[in-house]
Design a protein around this motif. Sequence first.
Motif, PDB file in Angstrom:
ATOM      1  N   PHE B  13       0.864  -1.188   0.000  1.00 16.34           N
ATOM      2  CA  PHE B  13       0.000   0.000   0.000  1.00 16.34           C
ATOM      3  C   PHE B  13       0.892   1.226   0.000  1.00 16.34           C
ATOM      4  O   PHE B  13       1.545   1.510   0.999  1.00 16.34           O
ATOM      5  N   TYR B  16       4.124   0.729   1.446  1.00 18.43           N
ATOM      6  CA  TYR B  16       4.150  -0.034   2.705  1.00 18.43           C
ATOM      7  C   TYR B  16       3.779  -1.487   2.422  1.00 18.43           C
ATOM      8  O   TYR B  16       2.686  -1.757   1.906  1.00 18.43           O
ATOM      9  N   ALA B  18       2.323  -4.726   3.210  1.00 14.94           N
ATOM     10  CA  ALA B  18       1.386  -5.261   4.197  1.00 14.94           C
ATOM     11  C   ALA B  18       1.423  -6.781   4.203  1.00 14.94           C
ATOM     12  O   ALA B  18       1.334  -7.407   5.256  1.00 14.94           O
ATOM     13  N   PRO B  37      -1.063 -11.150  14.492  1.00 17.51           N
ATOM     14  CA  PRO B  37      -1.230  -9.885  15.217  1.00 17.51           C
ATOM     15  C   PRO B  37      -2.046  -8.907  14.389  1.00 17.51           C
ATOM     16  O   PRO B  37      -2.108  -9.016  13.164  1.00 17.51           O
ATOM     17  N   SER B  38      -2.607  -7.972  15.095  1.00 16.64           N
ATOM     18  CA  SER B  38      -3.427  -6.974  14.417  1.00 16.64           C
ATOM     19  C   SER B  38      -2.579  -6.228  13.383  1.00 16.64           C
ATOM     20  O   SER B  38      -1.431  -5.885  13.624  1.00 16.64           O
ATOM     21  N   GLY B  39      -3.133  -6.036  12.203  1.00 15.65           N
ATOM     22  CA  GLY B  39      -2.452  -5.273  11.162  1.00 15.65           C
ATOM     23  C   GLY B  39      -1.491  -6.084  10.327  1.00 15.65           C
ATOM     24  O   GLY B  39      -0.718  -5.526   9.558  1.00 15.65           O
ATOM     25  N   CYS B  40      -1.546  -7.407  10.478  1.00 16.53           N
ATOM     26  CA  CYS B  40      -0.585  -8.215   9.741  1.00 16.53           C
ATOM     27  C   CYS B  40      -1.075  -8.577   8.349  1.00 16.53           C
ATOM     28  O   CYS B  40      -0.384  -9.262   7.603  1.00 16.53           O
ATOM     29  N   GLY B  41      -2.266  -8.183   7.994  1.00 11.82           N
ATOM     30  CA  GLY B  41      -2.708  -8.367   6.614  1.00 11.82           C
ATOM     31  C   GLY B  41      -3.709  -9.483   6.411  1.00 11.82           C
ATOM     32  O   GLY B  41      -3.917  -9.936   5.287  1.00 11.82           O
ATOM     33  N   LYS B  42      -4.398  -9.896   7.479  1.00  9.37           N
ATOM     34  CA  LYS B  42      -5.368 -10.983   7.362  1.00  9.37           C
ATOM     35  C   LYS B  42      -6.549 -10.566   6.489  1.00  9.37           C
ATOM     36  O   LYS B  42      -6.941 -11.274   5.559  1.00  9.37           O
ATOM     37  N   THR B  43      -7.081  -9.387   6.819  1.00 11.56           N
ATOM     38  CA  THR B  43      -8.218  -8.893   6.040  1.00 11.56           C
ATOM     39  C   THR B  43      -7.810  -8.686   4.585  1.00 11.56           C
ATOM     40  O   THR B  43      -8.558  -9.019   3.667  1.00 11.56           O
ATOM     41  N   THR B  44      -6.589  -8.190   4.417  1.00 13.27           N
ATOM     42  CA  THR B  44      -6.099  -7.951   3.056  1.00 13.27           C
ATOM     43  C   THR B  44      -6.060  -9.258   2.266  1.00 13.27           C
ATOM     44  O   THR B  44      -6.463  -9.297   1.099  1.00 13.27           O
ATOM     45  N   GLU B 156     -13.172 -12.576  11.087  1.00  9.39           N
ATOM     46  CA  GLU B 156     -13.561 -12.434  12.500  1.00  9.39           C
ATOM     47  C   GLU B 156     -15.073 -12.345  12.644  1.00  9.39           C
ATOM     48  O   GLU B 156     -15.584 -11.381  13.209  1.00  9.39           O
ATOM     49  N   HIS B 189      -8.867 -13.806  16.019  1.00 12.23           N
ATOM     50  CA  HIS B 189      -7.844 -13.397  16.973  1.00 12.23           C
ATOM     51  C   HIS B 189      -7.744 -14.374  18.128  1.00 12.23           C
ATOM     52  O   HIS B 189      -6.896 -14.237  18.999  1.00 12.23           O
TER      53      HIS B 189
HETATM   54  N1  LIG Z   1      -6.618   0.324   1.594  1.00 16.91           N
HETATM   55  C1  LIG Z   1      -5.482   0.403   2.322  1.00 16.91           C
HETATM   56  N2  LIG Z   1      -4.634   1.456   2.137  1.00 16.91           N
HETATM   57  C2  LIG Z   1      -3.495   1.570   2.868  1.00 16.91           C
HETATM   58  N3  LIG Z   1      -3.137   0.689   3.805  1.00 16.91           N
HETATM   59  C3  LIG Z   1      -3.940  -0.375   4.037  1.00 16.91           C
HETATM   60  C4  LIG Z   1      -5.164  -0.557   3.312  1.00 16.91           C
HETATM   61  N4  LIG Z   1      -5.759  -1.688   3.760  1.00 16.91           N
HETATM   62  C5  LIG Z   1      -4.932  -2.170   4.732  1.00 16.91           C
HETATM   63  N5  LIG Z   1      -3.849  -1.391   4.888  1.00 16.91           N
HETATM   64  C6  LIG Z   1      -2.716  -1.638   5.803  1.00 16.91           C
HETATM   65  O1  LIG Z   1      -2.262  -2.935   5.625  1.00 16.91           O
HETATM   66  C7  LIG Z   1      -1.978  -3.539   6.852  1.00 16.91           C
HETATM   67  C8  LIG Z   1      -2.787  -4.817   6.990  1.00 16.91           C
HETATM   68  O2  LIG Z   1      -4.154  -4.454   7.148  1.00 16.91           O
HETATM   69  P1  LIG Z   1      -5.268  -5.549   7.414  1.00 16.91           P
HETATM   70  O3  LIG Z   1      -6.553  -4.842   7.598  1.00 16.91           O
HETATM   71  O4  LIG Z   1      -5.213  -6.573   6.373  1.00 16.91           O
HETATM   72  O5  LIG Z   1      -4.777  -6.146   8.801  1.00 16.91           O
HETATM   73  P2  LIG Z   1      -5.499  -7.236   9.705  1.00 16.91           P
HETATM   74  O6  LIG Z   1      -4.546  -8.300   9.891  1.00 16.91           O
HETATM   75  O7  LIG Z   1      -6.817  -7.573   9.134  1.00 16.91           O
HETATM   76  O8  LIG Z   1      -5.660  -6.449  11.045  1.00 16.91           O
HETATM   77  P3  LIG Z   1      -6.800  -6.635  12.174  1.00 16.91           P
HETATM   78  O9  LIG Z   1      -6.481  -7.878  12.886  1.00 16.91           O
HETATM   79  O10 LIG Z   1      -6.640  -5.438  13.052  1.00 16.91           O
HETATM   80  O11 LIG Z   1      -8.117  -6.664  11.465  1.00 16.91           O
HETATM   81  C9  LIG Z   1      -2.299  -2.523   7.930  1.00 16.91           C
HETATM   82  O12 LIG Z   1      -1.098  -1.926   8.334  1.00 16.91           O
HETATM   83  C10 LIG Z   1      -3.185  -1.543   7.243  1.00 16.91           C
HETATM   84  O13 LIG Z   1      -2.973  -0.265   7.775  1.00 16.91           O
END
Ligand SMILES: Nc1ncnc2c1ncn2[C@@H]1O[C@H](COP(=O)(O)OP(=O)(O)OP(=O)(O)O)[C@@H](O)[C@H]1O
Lengths: 268, 257, 364
Positions: B13, B16, B18, B37-44, B156, B189
């Motif tokens: 991104f 960055y 992800a 961990p939170s923010g590690c890119g699972k949702t992505t 989740e 989580h």
């Molecule tokens: N559209 C986007 N633009 C910029 N950065 C993004 C975007 N989507 C996600 N990120 C970044 O990518 C990283 C992974 O995000 P993601 O939502 O996949 O994490 P996650 O593992 O699902 O976190 P959580 O457990 O908190 O839901 C994060 O640092 C987030 O800030």
Amino acid sequence: MKNNTERKGLVINILSLISFVILWHILVLLAREQIFNIPFMKMKDLPTPLETWYALVGSMFTHTYGPGFTYGIFDHIKASLVRVVQGGVLAFIIGVPVGIGIGYSRLIHNILNPIIEIVRNMPPMAWIPLAIFILVTGGSIFIVFIGVVFPIILNTIYGVRSTDARIIDAARTLGASEAQIVAKVLIPSAFPSIIAGLRIGFGVGWMAIVAAEMVIQSPVGLGYFIWNMGDLGRYAEMVAGMIVIGVVGYIMNISILLVQKRFVKWVD
Amino acid sequence: MGRLVLKGVSRKFNGYLAVSDVNLEVADGEFVCLLGPSGCGKTTLLRMAAGLDAPTEGELFLDDKKIEGVNKEVGFVFQEYVLFPWRTAKGNIEFGPEMKGVQKDERERISQHYIDLVGLKGFENHYPHELSGGMKQRVGIARAYANTPKLLLMDEPFGALDAQTRNLMQGELLRIWEKEHISALFVTHSVDEAVYLADRVVVLSAGPGAVKEIFDVNIPRPRVRTSPEANALRNEILKCLGAEIQRAAGSEREIHR
Amino acid sequence: MNNISKTLIVVIVTALFAGCIEQQKTPDQPINLVKMSGQDMIQRLGTGEIAGFIGWEPYPAIAITKGYGKPLFYSADIWKGHPCCVVAYDYHWYNNTRNADDILNRMALVQLKSVEYINNAKESGSPDHADLINYSMAFGGMTNSSAAELSLKDVQFVYSPNIPGTETFISKIMDFKIFDSNKWNQSGYKNASDYANHLITNRYVDWAVKNRENNLSSIALKETVTIRYGYLLNDIHELPFYVGWQKGWFRAVGINITMAPGTPFENGAFEMQKGFKTNSVDIGSLGIPPVIIHRINSNDFSVDDARVGVISGMNNEGSIIVVAGNITSLADLKGKTVGYPGPGTIQHVLFLMAADNAGLKVSY
Ligand SMILES: Nc1ncnc2c1ncn2[C@@H]1O[C@H](COP(=O)(O)OP(=O)(O)OP(=O)(O)O)[C@@H](O)[C@H]1O
Ligand SMILES: [Mg+2]
């Protein structure tokens, strides 16, 4: 408990209305007895509430005197309402698609936004001369249209833009095409906003119609009525007409709220 | 059918990173949990599997078909339910079939089937705001199922529920999943949840997200949450995950400094 | 969603339907009088938005010269020799002015002189004719001299007030229920004749007739007084005032004319309510019906704030019903819109009388 506070509120509402009427009566009487007058006002020319009531009753229905025929308040209400509804419906038919287009597409936004931003800052009243001199007919409906269309456009845009992005994603994974996204997601999601825009718009339209009728004259309409009565020095009828304008506007607002409550069941 | 394959998937991104070089496979009919961990890119990762987002590097396949554009063969279940608030429970469930142009009677049949399956009988005509969290997520699951996906993506889904409801819903999900067997990729989580649900548990490392370790859960279902095997596995996963969480917190501290 | 769209469709269809009903005209509808400014009357007759109008000169003359319409009735066809505009003074001013009678005498004299001047100059052979046309164009807001010629034709300029004509007006206004009955009872007048005689006096005109041969400066006031004068917008009926003003005759008798605030007024109702009633007009010219109506309707009888006295006539006749080319009788106007200067104006009363003669109904 809740019922009790509600009842108390209603009592206060009614008392406040009654006190206002009494205050009005006293102020007129004081001015007429030359005891006290509000500066810069000819308070004694104001009718008392009772005189206003009689004037209202007297002008409720049509009258025929010799060759002359005067419309009743009900005709005036109907005429003004019909104009507002016509202008409002036209504004709805045009405003909602425009709002959806702008809310949905950056390109449409970039094309239309500058025009809308300038035009919407011209108050409906500013269009009255144009309506008189350029339009051949339907001037007052046009003024209402101008008043209603922008709140509808802006609220529709807001409704579309504030649609949760994840809801759109959900619809996409469920197989919705772009057209279906617009029809089945953006429009229903924006609907409460659109209705709110309609409500604001009709409020503006109602004010605009009365102003327009005072300038763009037609045989009937509440704006026309109060102006006519003023011209004849019949202030009681004039004030009665003003009160009718307020009450009808209020009822209109409440009705749209009710429609909204009835059809947007999904908002808490 | 319903085999998801991720080949060297990375997502950047604005510079960055992800998600970094994830290789993963969800076999047909398999239940895989993603932990990290939170923010590690699972949702992505899930969004890329649904075709709602695209990898900057690497490729994803569903049944050997490359995922490009919105993937209409997956069912997505969100943490905050993300139902259509203007539609009743039934209307939500029928959304997918309706988009496909399924006739009304057929839609009725489908929605009735899934309403029964997820235990929503009597709530068909309720709007989402009239339903409890657990009920809403039942609608979310039924809506995903009603679209007959090959793969369930769940982000989740029970994260917003209280502990009791959460346990109940986990059981319900397994019951449904066993009836209508499709592959599932489930983000959570909760290690407890992962051990209770999954065939395999994938632990991701802190940003950039990459596969750190994969645990097989060889405990027959129905599982007992407090069984010694479950406890042992839970401890193992927690240790692995704990290190990552520390690392994530550390880097966050660094960022804040 | 289905419900919502259904309701929307119902609302839209109903609204459009209601709109259509509004447009439909049943054959036996009244003629609709609609208030508008003189410029509007001309403009809208030109666009076909209205089927005709009744207005004061020069609006009819301008519309006819432009080819927008033709005269259907001159006011003489409706009521021969009817009174129209008058010169009136404010009672409040009168009571607070020491030599008010002297001033009013001289106002009447200038009126007499101006009327005589105009009546002579109206003849096309008169040496003053070109001047008169220029005065008319300037005061009437005309750019076309043939319109000015036309506008002067049907106006009779007078200085004597018309008491019997005023009585007739008062009775008509009573018949048409334009008086607020409450206020009429408060006024204490016995009948139309009583009211007319209280309103109008001949004494100033009598003085003027007696002194008509005198040189103006020989009978000038000792000290020049300033009068805030009110008049109507572009009203050719009030040309005598304008001529007297431009010729310097007011100044010659020691009266300095200034325009009262709000002058020129859009119509007589305005001049009464915003001018005389607020004591911002000392003397002014306007139609006799607004004088009659507002002395009753909007008057506060405890201070008599809308009380004015009429000292002289201005003109008789001088209004025309102008109609579009396809209209040949008043009956053709049924269900159509006709412009007029507003309720309670001379044109209003005249139109009602014309409709009465033709057995037609008029809405206003
Ligand atoms: N559209 C986007 N633009 C910029 N950065 C993004 C975007 N989507 C996600 N990120 C970044 O990518 C990283 C992974 O995000 P993601 O939502 O996949 O994490 P996650 O593992 O699902 O976190 P959580 O457990 O908190 O839901 C994060 O640092 C987030 O800030
Ligand atoms: Mg996430």
